[in-house]
Design an enzyme around this catalytic site. Sequence first.
Site, PDB file in Angstrom:
ATOM      1  N   ARG A 168      32.402  20.781  31.309  1.00  0.00           N
ATOM      2  CA  ARG A 168      33.235  20.838  32.524  1.00  0.00           C
ATOM      3  C   ARG A 168      34.442  21.733  32.273  1.00  0.00           C
ATOM      4  NH1 ARG A 168      36.735  17.087  33.151  1.00  0.00           N
ATOM      5  NH2 ARG A 168      35.319  15.364  32.730  1.00  0.00           N
ATOM      6  N   TYR A 221      38.284  32.980  57.111  1.00  0.00           N
ATOM      7  CA  TYR A 221      36.975  32.334  57.205  1.00  0.00           C
ATOM      8  C   TYR A 221      37.155  30.896  57.726  1.00  0.00           C
ATOM      9  CZ  TYR A 221      32.919  29.783  55.407  1.00  0.00           C
ATOM     10  OH  TYR A 221      31.843  28.956  55.280  1.00  0.00           O
ATOM     11  N   ASP A 269      42.227  36.706  49.397  1.00  0.00           N
ATOM     12  CA  ASP A 269      40.779  36.503  49.314  1.00  0.00           C
ATOM     13  C   ASP A 269      40.147  37.896  49.369  1.00  0.00           C
ATOM     14  OD1 ASP A 269      38.068  36.103  49.910  1.00  0.00           O
ATOM     15  OD2 ASP A 269      38.471  34.202  50.928  1.00  0.00           O
ATOM     16  N   LYS A 272      28.789  36.047  47.602  1.00  0.00           N
ATOM     17  CA  LYS A 272      28.598  37.225  48.447  1.00  0.00           C
ATOM     18  C   LYS A 272      28.294  38.463  47.594  1.00  0.00           C
ATOM     19  CE  LYS A 272      29.514  34.240  51.662  1.00  0.00           C
ATOM     20  NZ  LYS A 272      30.597  33.381  51.382  1.00  0.00           N
TER      21      LYS A 272
END
Length: 409
Positions: free
Chosen positions: A55, A107, A179, A204
């Site tokens: 993790r 977004y 972003d 993306k």
Amino acid sequence: MTDNIDGCNLDFATRAIHQSQGADPSTGALITPIFQTSTFVLEELGKNKGYQYARTHNPTRTALEDCLASLENAKYGVACASGLAAVSVVAGILKAGDHVIVGEDVYGGVYRLFERVFSRYDIKFTYVNTRNVDQVEAAITPQTRLVWLETPTNPLLRLADLKAVGDLAKAHNLIYVVDNTFATPYFQRPLEFGANVIVHSTTKYLSGHSDIIGGAVITSDEELYEQIKFVQNATGAVPGPFDCYLALRGIKTLALRMREHERNAIAVSEFLESHAQVESVYYPGLASHPQHDLAKRQMTGFGGMVSFVVKGGLEGARALVNNTKLFQLAESLGGVKSLLCHPSSMTHAPIPRDVQEHCGITQGLIRLSVGIESANDLIADLDQALALSTKASTLQNFVKKETVLAGVK
Ligand code: PLP
């Protein structure tokens, strides 16, 4: 810290392939292995080989993080389970009472996360038109800690002046987050204009093949990096090693793909601009884009996203999106296969209709993620679907006229 390989100053395309991806020291494997393990054996109490529990760190993830940091010319990368997990870990450094200034057409999932999750913890968000730096400045309050924007925006391809906002953020001691999902570091590196933190949905263009969900946070600020890394480890939204491997595999061809995406997007946007059924086209690479000069100043290319408004509103849009054959009707973007979507009812559905209308997300708006197929085939596909959209709008106009006439009688 991600020094260029052996201290050499290598170009972007070379770093995408080699940075932090040397042969595996234990086996000589050319390609970074998928370290599919949850834990790492200690050599002795208090002594490990740099990895303890997956993790916190995993070698496949480290390679991805260091490569991404290098591509943004940054020091630190934090790979996350999704783009929204990346947004969450950055927002996770805020505390109750803080105020954030956000671009008004971010977004929809980011808007939903801020409004429906983080606002419950008494963090306040003000949405402004980031094309206008004065509006950003006017929104600053003594509680403001962070400015958050996308450029180009999703779906309207509007730009913020990265340097102007950077200067403002610096003057007011605000954390400035960009972003960079749409442009990718191949076309735009916001840290060079004053941003402190970059966020990516690696789902993306970075991974590029529509086969993973992933995200990343990148910064050169050690203090911010420590805080973000702490939040990620404490909350646990980490990517698995196989997804990190796929992201790294995709990044190797990022430079090549982005050049093709852009070449096709230019051809498609020029075709749309000349089509009678199209009301307007939004693409920063078009001379008609109101911020084309700004795009040339702060980007080295214009990307592969094109949005446009089709005549006939919802019915015109419906006839188009239901009839393309190559452009697949789907959420997401940035893959080699072309996609199209209807932002109002799909990606931006979490944003209330009145806010959508206020921002320019109308019923006729369509967003294209232009892939790397042949441009001729993509244009032919849009052409035949636009013909059907034209028919649908004509029919709708006829029905409207008849209804009005019936009302007059
Ligand atoms: N940022 C932008 C600009 C996006 O378009 C998206 C998703 O579409 C996200 C963030 C969220 O990324 P993910 O879907 O990987 O969580």
